[in-house]
Design a protein around this motif. Structure first.
Motif: not given
Length: 327
Positions: A71, A74, A76, A149, A311, A316
């Motif tokens: 992803r 970010d 995550s 994210g 992002k 986000g």
């Protein structure tokens, strides 16, 4: 040229364009006005603690890889499981990740200084760079402005992260899908110069490579014998730590590549780098140059990777706690 080949090249060009556009949107000194001491606070915490635990630098660097390949960059990888979702951090490739507490400590300091301003994604990138530099490794630019994210899925980590047992074509494909090329693959693998692992991540290569109690023929025999005798004494050992670069594990240098050409890379993903002419050419070029050349080229690849799928703007959020999505 076939249609599939043309289409593949078009996709790679689009990915390169998107990554280039993202770099333009990230900015060096992004927090200069909103949180002017942000990067100083990160660096001060790293300088205070990493010299006492220099082995943490490699896991913190590894965290950037594991975050950015899923992803994008970010943060995550920092999110906890929820009642109906298993997050990335609990996917099998991430179970050996370390440094979550360190990231949380930095986040707490920044929240105290300027609440809700600095993203966890930027913290991961800054901490990794500063940790490597503090242990004598290369410096690279870290443009900031990433946002965090809100989605984290273990299944995506399994599908996207390059695996320790993957062959060259599989690694090449996963890197290309992120806009990274063969040179980036070779250079970023060089992070193993300060890495450690556990026996169970590679014991199949020294005990039971094809299921008949054999050894991987791609692994230097003397090295395999030494590993069985002095490190991984049983095929089921999951606790013993092995240095990826035993001759120079505390130094960010070219030793990792010297071991590769001697067939002493621990993972299959290391060994496979000398099975392709393009990657061998990159390795030979690195070995002919000075360590400073390696530092400069590694920095370029880290800067590229740090821009994968970020992002920005209103996409986000800026998480208050790195392990939790804001509510």
């Amino acid at each position: 040229m076939g249609k599939k080949t043309c289409f593949g090249k078009i996709i790679l060009c689009v990915l390169a364009f998107l990554i280039g556009s993202t770099v333009a949107d990230l900015k060096l000194g992004f927090y200069e006005k909103s949180c002017p001491n942000a990067e100083k606070i990160v660096l001060a915490h790293v300088k205070k603690h990493i010299p006492n635990v220099p082995t943490l630098a490699a896991p913190l660097l590894r965290m950037t890889f594991h975050d950015c390949f899923v992803r994008g960059c970010d943060a995550s990888v920092l999110l906890n499981d929820t009642s109906n979702n298993q997050a990335e951090r609990n996917a099998r490739p991430n179970l050996s990740l370390r440094g979550y507490d360190f990231i949380d400590e930095v986040k707490s300091l920044l929240e105290a200084e300027c609440p809700g301003i600095v993203s966890c994604a930027d913290i991961i990138s800054l901490v990794a760079r500063d940790s490597v530099v503090t242990t004598g490794g290369p410096y690279w630019k870290v443009p900031t402005g990433r946002r965090d994210g809100t989605i984290s899925r273990a299944s995506e980590a399994l599908n996207n992260l390059p695996g320790a047992n993957e062959n060259f074509n599989a690694l090449k494909t996963k890197f290309e899908l992120k806009g990274l090329n063969i040179k980036d693959l070779v250079l970023l693998s060089g992070a193993h110069t300060i890495g450690i692992t556990h026996c169970n991540t590679f014991t199949n290569r020294i005990y039971n490579f094809t299921g008949i109690g054999d050894q991987d023929p791609a692994l230097d025999n003397d090295y395999a014998v030494n590993l069985r005798a002095n490190k991984c004494k049983t095929p089921t050992d999951s606790t013993t730590i092995v240095e990826m670069d035993p001759s120079s594990s505390k130094n960010f240098d070219l030793s990792y590549y010297k071991l590769l050409v001697k067939r002493r890379g621990l993972f299959q993903s290391d060994a496979t780098l000398i099975t392709d002419s393009s990657s061998i050419a990159v390795i030979n070029q690195l070995l002919k140059k000075s360590p400073l050349y390696f530092f400069a080229e590694f920095a370029k690849s880290m800067e590229k990777m740090g821009a994968i799928g970020v992002k920005i703007g209103t996409d986000g959020q800026i998480r208050k706690h790195c392990a939790l999505v804001n509510r």
